[in-house]
Motif scaffolding. Structure first.
Motif, PDB file in Angstrom:
ATOM      1  N   PRO A  26     -55.821   0.608  85.379  1.00 41.17           N
ATOM      2  CA  PRO A  26     -55.644   0.992  83.976  1.00 41.17           C
ATOM      3  C   PRO A  26     -54.970  -0.133  83.181  1.00 41.17           C
ATOM      4  CG  PRO A  26     -54.442   2.502  85.454  1.00 41.17           C
ATOM      5  CD  PRO A  26     -55.069   1.427  86.298  1.00 41.17           C
ATOM      6  N   ALA A  27     -55.338  -0.230  81.928  1.00 36.52           N
ATOM      7  CA  ALA A  27     -54.769  -1.274  81.067  1.00 36.52           C
ATOM      8  C   ALA A  27     -53.321  -0.959  80.734  1.00 36.52           C
ATOM      9  CB  ALA A  27     -55.584  -1.376  79.778  1.00 36.52           C
ATOM     10  N   PRO A  28     -52.442  -1.974  80.780  1.00 36.18           N
ATOM     11  CA  PRO A  28     -51.064  -1.730  80.332  1.00 36.18           C
ATOM     12  C   PRO A  28     -51.062  -1.482  78.826  1.00 36.18           C
ATOM     13  CG  PRO A  28     -51.394  -4.064  80.826  1.00 36.18           C
ATOM     14  CD  PRO A  28     -52.657  -3.351  81.198  1.00 36.18           C
ATOM     15  N   ALA A  29     -50.178  -0.600  78.395  1.00 33.62           N
ATOM     16  CA  ALA A  29     -50.102  -0.256  76.973  1.00 33.62           C
ATOM     17  C   ALA A  29     -49.359  -1.343  76.204  1.00 33.62           C
ATOM     18  CB  ALA A  29     -49.387   1.076  76.804  1.00 33.62           C
ATOM     19  N   VAL A  36     -53.360  -4.763  67.685  1.00 28.32           N
ATOM     20  CA  VAL A  36     -54.260  -5.912  67.617  1.00 28.32           C
ATOM     21  C   VAL A  36     -55.302  -5.610  66.556  1.00 28.32           C
ATOM     22  CG1 VAL A  36     -55.878  -7.383  68.874  1.00 28.32           C
ATOM     23  CG2 VAL A  36     -53.906  -6.393  70.064  1.00 28.32           C
ATOM     24  N   GLU A  37     -55.553  -6.576  65.696  1.00 30.10           N
ATOM     25  CA  GLU A  37     -56.504  -6.415  64.611  1.00 30.10           C
ATOM     26  C   GLU A  37     -57.491  -7.572  64.599  1.00 30.10           C
ATOM     27  OE1 GLU A  37     -55.520  -6.188  60.177  1.00 30.10           O
ATOM     28  OE2 GLU A  37     -54.175  -4.687  61.085  1.00 30.10           O
ATOM     29  N   ARG A  38     -58.762  -7.248  64.456  1.00 33.04           N
ATOM     30  CA  ARG A  38     -59.758  -8.304  64.274  1.00 33.04           C
ATOM     31  C   ARG A  38     -59.703  -8.779  62.827  1.00 33.04           C
ATOM     32  NH1 ARG A  38     -66.233  -8.435  65.740  1.00 33.04           N
ATOM     33  NH2 ARG A  38     -66.571 -10.492  64.819  1.00 33.04           N
ATOM     34  N   GLU A  90     -45.801  -8.198  61.666  1.00 32.73           N
ATOM     35  CA  GLU A  90     -45.675  -9.663  61.681  1.00 32.73           C
ATOM     36  C   GLU A  90     -46.583 -10.252  62.756  1.00 32.73           C
ATOM     37  OE1 GLU A  90     -41.983 -12.784  61.778  1.00 32.73           O
ATOM     38  OE2 GLU A  90     -41.851 -11.077  63.124  1.00 32.73           O
ATOM     39  N   PRO A  91     -47.344 -11.326  62.450  1.00 33.61           N
ATOM     40  CA  PRO A  91     -48.170 -11.938  63.491  1.00 33.61           C
ATOM     41  C   PRO A  91     -47.327 -12.371  64.691  1.00 33.61           C
ATOM     42  CG  PRO A  91     -48.741 -12.859  61.348  1.00 33.61           C
ATOM     43  CD  PRO A  91     -47.485 -12.030  61.161  1.00 33.61           C
ATOM     44  N   ALA A  92     -47.827 -12.033  65.888  1.00 32.55           N
ATOM     45  CA  ALA A  92     -47.102 -12.360  67.119  1.00 32.55           C
ATOM     46  C   ALA A  92     -47.968 -13.133  68.111  1.00 32.55           C
ATOM     47  CB  ALA A  92     -46.577 -11.080  67.771  1.00 32.55           C
ATOM     48  N   GLY A  93     -49.273 -13.256  67.841  1.00 34.48           N
ATOM     49  CA  GLY A  93     -50.171 -13.977  68.728  1.00 34.48           C
ATOM     50  C   GLY A  93     -51.594 -13.836  68.250  1.00 34.48           C
ATOM     51  N   ARG A 123     -49.156  -9.633  78.748  1.00 32.89           N
ATOM     52  CA  ARG A 123     -50.081  -9.044  79.722  1.00 32.89           C
ATOM     53  C   ARG A 123     -50.982  -7.996  79.077  1.00 32.89           C
ATOM     54  NH1 ARG A 123     -49.371  -7.374  85.565  1.00 32.89           N
ATOM     55  NH2 ARG A 123     -51.523  -7.562  86.244  1.00 32.89           N
ATOM     56  N   ALA A 124     -50.392  -7.104  78.265  1.00 40.35           N
ATOM     57  CA  ALA A 124     -51.185  -6.074  77.582  1.00 40.35           C
ATOM     58  C   ALA A 124     -52.122  -6.706  76.552  1.00 40.35           C
ATOM     59  CB  ALA A 124     -50.269  -5.050  76.921  1.00 40.35           C
ATOM     60  N   PHE A 125     -51.658  -7.765  75.904  1.00 37.96           N
ATOM     61  CA  PHE A 125     -52.489  -8.446  74.912  1.00 37.96           C
ATOM     62  C   PHE A 125     -53.688  -9.120  75.581  1.00 37.96           C
ATOM     63  CE2 PHE A 125     -52.687 -12.153  71.723  1.00 37.96           C
ATOM     64  CZ  PHE A 125     -53.516 -11.456  70.859  1.00 37.96           C
TER      65      PHE A 125
END
Length: 193
Positions: A26-29, A36-38, A90-93, A123-125
């Motif tokens: 399962p994906a980490p939350a 995350v936004e496109r 705020e942008p973080a990555g 990791r989640a990202f």
């Protein structure tokens, strides 16, 4: 860049990785307040902010040397998409995906802004990027990293299910006028697991 600009040759080892099936775990939350936004119409100015800030300590230099016209054409390509990690607005990555003609998707760039490193989002990202590639029908997912990147990059890719398929030594002609911190000596990667 002018022809007279000083160039420093920097030796790096580039590791190419591949994932041939979606992760089974399962994906980490993502942490609370993180999304995350496109970015549907990413401007060159916003992209340069992301690229330059994420890559300032890791010798991300190539896209700094391309013209706004060239970069704009990359960003406008239907095969390329930019996805931004936001922490409380705020942008973080960010990550950049490139869909290729062989149905593989390459994670062209992936990283966190300096203030987000060590905040347990990476990791989640990364998993968000991987899962999106598979959800869009990728036949394989690829990524590469090098010895100038963050020291946790390769271990994170391996822990996420990527496997190494090639390593090459490269000498990069890094322009001196970019103001980047150059590594004092090339680092060596550890053998693949």
């Amino acid at each position: 860049m002018s022809a007279a600009a000083a160039v420093t040759p920097v030796e790096v080892e580039v590791t190419f990785l591949r994932m041939d099936r979606p992760p089974a775990d399962p994906a980490p939350a993502l942490p609370e307040g993180v999304r995350v936004e496109r970015v549907r119409r990413c401007t060159t100015a916003f992209y340069r902010f992301l690229y330059d800030t994420v890559g300032q300590d890791y010798l991300w230099w190539f896209r700094r040397t391309v013209s706004d016209t060239h970069l704009g054409a990359i960003l406008a390509s239907p095969q390329v998409s930019i996805h931004v990690l936001y922490n409380d607005g705020e942008p973080a990555g960010f990550y950049e995906l490139e869909r290729r003609s062989n149905r593989s998707t390459n994670i062209s760039y992936f990283g966190l802004l300096p203030h987000a490193v060590g905040q347990r989002m990476g990791r989640a990202f990364l998993r968000h990027a991987v899962d999106l590639c598979w959800a869009e029908g990728a036949a394989a997912v690829t990524v590469n990293t090098c010895t100038a990147d963050h020291p946790r990059a390769l271990p994170n890719y391996l822990a996420s299910g990527f496997t190494v398929y090639r390593r090459v030594r490269e000498e990069w002609p890094v322009p001196g006028n970019l103001g980047l911190k150059l590594p004092s000596q090339p680092a060596r990667t550890s053998p693949a697991r």
